[in-house]
Motif scaffolding. Structure first.
Motif, PDB file in Angstrom:
ATOM      1  N   LYS A 389       1.725  -0.701   2.803  1.00 14.30           N
ATOM      2  CA  LYS A 389       1.130   0.626   2.588  1.00 14.30           C
ATOM      3  C   LYS A 389       2.220   1.689   2.428  1.00 14.30           C
ATOM      4  O   LYS A 389       2.135   2.564   1.568  1.00 14.30           O
ATOM      5  CB  LYS A 389       0.214   0.976   3.773  1.00 14.30           C
ATOM      6  CG  LYS A 389      -1.077   0.150   3.816  1.00 14.30           C
ATOM      7  CD  LYS A 389      -1.771   0.247   5.168  1.00 14.30           C
ATOM      8  CE  LYS A 389      -2.300   1.657   5.464  1.00 14.30           C
ATOM      9  NZ  LYS A 389      -3.451   2.012   4.613  1.00 14.30           N
ATOM     10  N   ALA A 393       3.227   3.830  -0.967  1.00  8.91           N
ATOM     11  CA  ALA A 393       3.193   5.288  -0.870  1.00  8.91           C
ATOM     12  C   ALA A 393       4.577   5.913  -0.985  1.00  8.91           C
ATOM     13  O   ALA A 393       4.726   7.139  -0.882  1.00  8.91           O
ATOM     14  CB  ALA A 393       2.553   5.702   0.454  1.00  8.91           C
ATOM     15  N   ILE A 395       7.021   5.798   1.077  1.00 10.26           N
ATOM     16  CA  ILE A 395       7.473   6.363   2.352  1.00 10.26           C
ATOM     17  C   ILE A 395       8.681   5.565   2.825  1.00 10.26           C
ATOM     18  O   ILE A 395       8.621   4.332   2.877  1.00 10.26           O
ATOM     19  CB  ILE A 395       6.351   6.301   3.408  1.00 10.26           C
ATOM     20  CG1 ILE A 395       5.189   7.189   2.965  1.00 10.26           C
ATOM     21  CG2 ILE A 395       6.866   6.739   4.778  1.00 10.26           C
ATOM     22  CD1 ILE A 395       3.976   7.068   3.855  1.00 10.26           C
ATOM     23  N   GLU A 399      10.721   5.527   8.579  1.00 10.47           N
ATOM     24  CA  GLU A 399       9.645   6.300   9.200  1.00 10.47           C
ATOM     25  C   GLU A 399       8.586   5.423   9.858  1.00 10.47           C
ATOM     26  O   GLU A 399       7.547   5.911  10.313  1.00 10.47           O
ATOM     27  CB  GLU A 399       8.993   7.226   8.171  1.00 10.47           C
ATOM     28  CG  GLU A 399       9.944   8.310   7.656  1.00 10.47           C
ATOM     29  CD  GLU A 399       9.264   9.314   6.744  1.00 10.47           C
ATOM     30  OE1 GLU A 399       8.019   9.429   6.822  1.00 10.47           O
ATOM     31  OE2 GLU A 399       9.969   9.971   5.960  1.00 10.47           O
ATOM     32  N   GLU A 402       7.007   6.413  13.216  1.00 11.78           N
ATOM     33  CA  GLU A 402       6.012   7.487  13.239  1.00 11.78           C
ATOM     34  C   GLU A 402       4.591   6.929  13.229  1.00 11.78           C
ATOM     35  O   GLU A 402       3.664   7.583  13.709  1.00 11.78           O
ATOM     36  CB  GLU A 402       6.217   8.424  12.042  1.00 11.78           C
ATOM     37  CG  GLU A 402       7.542   9.192  12.065  1.00 11.78           C
ATOM     38  CD  GLU A 402       7.662  10.048  13.318  1.00 11.78           C
ATOM     39  OE1 GLU A 402       6.705  10.801  13.626  1.00 11.78           O
ATOM     40  OE2 GLU A 402       8.707   9.947  14.000  1.00 11.78           O
ATOM     41  N   TYR A 403       4.418   5.740  12.690  1.00 17.28           N
ATOM     42  CA  TYR A 403       3.088   5.132  12.624  1.00 17.28           C
ATOM     43  C   TYR A 403       2.854   4.163  13.782  1.00 17.28           C
ATOM     44  O   TYR A 403       1.728   4.002  14.258  1.00 17.28           O
ATOM     45  CB  TYR A 403       2.911   4.406  11.286  1.00 17.28           C
ATOM     46  CG  TYR A 403       2.950   5.349  10.109  1.00 17.28           C
ATOM     47  CD1 TYR A 403       1.816   6.067   9.730  1.00 17.28           C
ATOM     48  CD2 TYR A 403       4.128   5.552   9.389  1.00 17.28           C
ATOM     49  CE1 TYR A 403       1.854   6.954   8.659  1.00 17.28           C
ATOM     50  CE2 TYR A 403       4.184   6.440   8.320  1.00 17.28           C
ATOM     51  CZ  TYR A 403       3.032   7.136   7.966  1.00 17.28           C
ATOM     52  OH  TYR A 403       3.072   8.023   6.920  1.00 17.28           O
ATOM     53  N   GLU A 444      -4.017   5.670   8.580  1.00 16.31           N
ATOM     54  CA  GLU A 444      -3.885   6.650   7.498  1.00 16.31           C
ATOM     55  C   GLU A 444      -2.412   6.895   7.181  1.00 16.31           C
ATOM     56  O   GLU A 444      -1.613   7.154   8.063  1.00 16.31           O
ATOM     57  CB  GLU A 444      -4.534   7.978   7.891  1.00 16.31           C
ATOM     58  CG  GLU A 444      -4.546   8.978   6.765  1.00 16.31           C
ATOM     59  CD  GLU A 444      -5.251  10.282   7.153  1.00 16.31           C
ATOM     60  OE1 GLU A 444      -5.137  11.260   6.396  1.00 16.31           O
ATOM     61  OE2 GLU A 444      -5.884  10.302   8.226  1.00 16.31           O
ATOM     62  N   ILE A 445      -2.081   6.757   5.916  1.00 16.46           N
ATOM     63  CA  ILE A 445      -0.711   6.934   5.447  1.00 16.46           C
ATOM     64  C   ILE A 445      -0.587   8.253   4.708  1.00 16.46           C
ATOM     65  O   ILE A 445      -1.422   8.597   3.867  1.00 16.46           O
ATOM     66  CB  ILE A 445      -0.304   5.770   4.505  1.00 16.46           C
ATOM     67  CG1 ILE A 445      -0.272   4.452   5.266  1.00 16.46           C
ATOM     68  CG2 ILE A 445       1.045   6.046   3.850  1.00 16.46           C
ATOM     69  CD1 ILE A 445       0.795   4.376   6.313  1.00 16.46           C
ATOM     70  N   LYS A 446       0.431   8.983   5.047  1.00 15.56           N
ATOM     71  CA  LYS A 446       0.696  10.246   4.376  1.00 15.56           C
ATOM     72  C   LYS A 446       1.497   9.965   3.122  1.00 15.56           C
ATOM     73  O   LYS A 446       2.695   9.729   3.166  1.00 15.56           O
ATOM     74  CB  LYS A 446       1.474  11.189   5.292  1.00 15.56           C
ATOM     75  CG  LYS A 446       0.750  11.502   6.590  1.00 15.56           C
ATOM     76  CD  LYS A 446       1.655  12.291   7.529  1.00 15.56           C
ATOM     77  CE  LYS A 446       0.970  12.508   8.890  1.00 15.56           C
ATOM     78  NZ  LYS A 446       1.855  13.206   9.840  1.00 15.56           N
ATOM     79  N   LYS A 447       0.826   9.984   1.976  1.00 20.37           N
ATOM     80  CA  LYS A 447       1.494   9.644   0.721  1.00 20.37           C
ATOM     81  C   LYS A 447       2.434  10.750   0.282  1.00 20.37           C
ATOM     82  O   LYS A 447       2.147  11.939   0.451  1.00 20.37           O
ATOM     83  CB  LYS A 447       0.458   9.369  -0.374  1.00 20.37           C
ATOM     84  CG  LYS A 447      -0.383   8.131  -0.090  1.00 20.37           C
ATOM     85  CD  LYS A 447      -1.227   7.776  -1.294  1.00 20.37           C
ATOM     86  CE  LYS A 447      -2.022   6.487  -1.011  1.00 20.37           C
ATOM     87  NZ  LYS A 447      -2.808   6.063  -2.170  1.00 20.37           N
ATOM     88  N   LYS A 448       3.564  10.349  -0.275  1.00 19.78           N
ATOM     89  CA  LYS A 448       4.560  11.302  -0.749  1.00 19.78           C
ATOM     90  C   LYS A 448       4.167  11.865  -2.109  1.00 19.78           C
ATOM     91  O   LYS A 448       3.560  11.180  -2.909  1.00 19.78           O
ATOM     92  CB  LYS A 448       5.934  10.604  -0.843  1.00 19.78           C
ATOM     93  CG  LYS A 448       6.499  10.171   0.500  1.00 19.78           C
ATOM     94  CD  LYS A 448       6.881  11.357   1.334  1.00 19.78           C
ATOM     95  CE  LYS A 448       7.508  10.916   2.644  1.00 19.78           C
ATOM     96  NZ  LYS A 448       7.898  12.058   3.490  1.00 19.78           N
TER      97      LYS A 448
END
Length: 448
Positions: A389, A393, A395, A399, A402-403, A444-448
């Motif tokens: 994931k 994304a 990422i 990082e 962070e997850y 939930e992944i914060k997409k760049k």
């Protein structure tokens, strides 16, 4: 020149044709060896057989060097090169290299027949010394200082230059054996360096198991891992006898430099393998290429079991099958380049994951397992899902913490999901792995 060139040519022709020099085999061989070993000149026999037509075609430096040798064997003052050439012409002749003037071009891709598989990314082919010399002369194979046994440092003016360490006596002995037909066939080792090809497939070596053909693809950098003395001797022998015929078995590996260094200690044990094993290797998934990179370069090195069991004494964390199967299922791997990119990401990913939790993954593995599932083998299914994931994304792998930091790995939490066995461990079933996959897919992944 101090005198007319034609005058020297005529004198040389007369000496060659009227003296018995051509019938004195030892003297002729001495001339050939000297010019071949020092200047890479290999056409001497033709010059002796037909000097009238050959001498006018010679480069002035070749003419000087040839006349010097004929004079040394005949003592005929009329052909003494000192009487014909200037000091600067002598200096230029001493720098002459026949290879630069008579180089037969060859290039990759090259295909070899009757190739066999001897291991993972290792193959055996037969090469003639003529082919090997062509590869060397065209800079298609090179001396790798990082994988060879040793090198020497030479100071030239203000620079320190690294050069191959050659035992001249050894090269001379091998050369003589080649010329006399007494050299025992041995194995040379070349490494087709990973990530060096220009081929669209991303493969440095393409092996056709049906036709037993192996192709080294365009742009591939091929280093000499073992056999530089024998290769040098082969070139020297061919310069003396261009018709010489001899074959070496050549082990072709497809490794990075670190792996090639490690392989040097094992090459004597390489054996051809069965057709069944060849079929198995041919069916190898791209995820296995990724796994090779993870096993060799990441913090998981030495911590992946090759069986279905985790061995606590070896401080293993997960199994090869768990990781390889999940990588194969999660990542879209269509080419070797895809596998390399994913491999790079996962190496960094696992380095940061394990480095962020040193007690859980390194220092206190068993203590952690008493209450937490963070280092459970099946949990790596989830880690691969999360990595996929993040990769999609874009990422950065660093990082990952962070997850991970917000996940509850306690056994009490996972017990509530009904997927622990009676000993409080994750069950080793496809159903459990599917549930873990779903859990990490829901992050939930914060997409760049």
């Amino acid at each position: 020149m101090l005198k007319e060139r034609k005058e020297l040519e005529q004198s040389l022709i007369e000496v060659i044709q009227t003296s018995n020099l051509k019938t004195q085999k030892r003297k002729v061989n001495d001339i050939k060896k000297h010019l071949a070993s020092n200047y890479n000149i290999i056409d001497v026999q033709g010059w002796l057989n037909d000097p009238e037509s050959k001498l006018p075609e010679l480069d002035i430096r070749e003419l000087l060097l040839f006349s010097e040798q004929i004079y040394s064997k005949s003592d005929v003052e009329e052909i003494n090169p000192i009487n014909y050439f200037t000091e600067n012409e002598f200096k230029e002749a001493r720098r002459f290299n026949g290879l630069l003037n008579n180089q037969e071009e060859i290039n990759f891709p090259l295909t070899f027949s009757n190739a066999t598989v001897v291991g993972n990314n290792a193959y055996m082919v037969t090469m003639s010394i003529k082919t090997i010399t062509k590869l060397l002369n065209n800079n298609l194979i090179y001396y790798n200082f990082e994988t060879q046994r040793e090198a020497k440092f030479v100071k030239r003016k203000d620079k320190i230059i690294i050069e191959p360490t050659l035992n001249k006596n050894s090269v001379k002995e091998i050369t003589e054996h080649l010329l006399q037909g007494t050299l025992v066939p041995t194995v040379l080792v070349f490494n087709c360096e990973t990530r060096s090809t220009d081929d669209a497939s991303g493969e440095e070596i393409i092996y056709n198991s049906k036709n037993l053909e192996l192709t080294i693809t365009k742009g591939t950098r091929v280093s000499i891992t073992d056999g530089f003395h024998r290769i040098t001797a082969s070139r020297n022998a061919l310069q003396i006898d261009p018709e010489l015929d001899f074959n070496f078995a050549v082990l072709l590996t497809n490794y990075n430099t670190k792996k090639a260094q490690q392989y040097m200690a094992q090459i004597s044990k390489a054996n051809a393998i069965s057709k069944t094993r060849i079929a198995e290797l041919e069916a190898k998934r791209l995820s296995d290429n990724v796994m090779q990179q993870i096993r060799e370069e990441s913090e998981l090195k030495g911590r992946i079991s090759h069986t279905n069991r985790i061995h606590s004494l070896n401080r293993e964390l997960t199994t090869y099958k768990v990781l390889a199967d999940t990588i194969d299922e999660e990542f879209k791997l269509e080419t070797k380049i895809d596998a390399m990119n994913v491999g790079d990401f996962l190496v960094s990913y696992f380095d940061h994951l394990i480095g962020s939790y040193p007690n859980e993954f390194i220092n206190k593995i068993e203590e952690t397992r008493a209450n937490s599932l963070i280092n459970d083998s099946n949990m790596f299914v989830g880690y691969v899902v999360l990595a996929r994931k993040m990769f999609e994304a874009k990422i950065p792998a660093k990082e990952v913490r962070e997850y991970i930091k917000d996940i509850d790995f306690s056994k009490e939490y996972w017990k509530s999901k009904g997927i622990l066995d009676k000993n409080g461990n994750l069950e080793r079933t496809p159903k459990v792995r599917k549930q873990i996959k779903q859990f990490f897919n829901d992050i939930e992944i914060k997409k760049k």
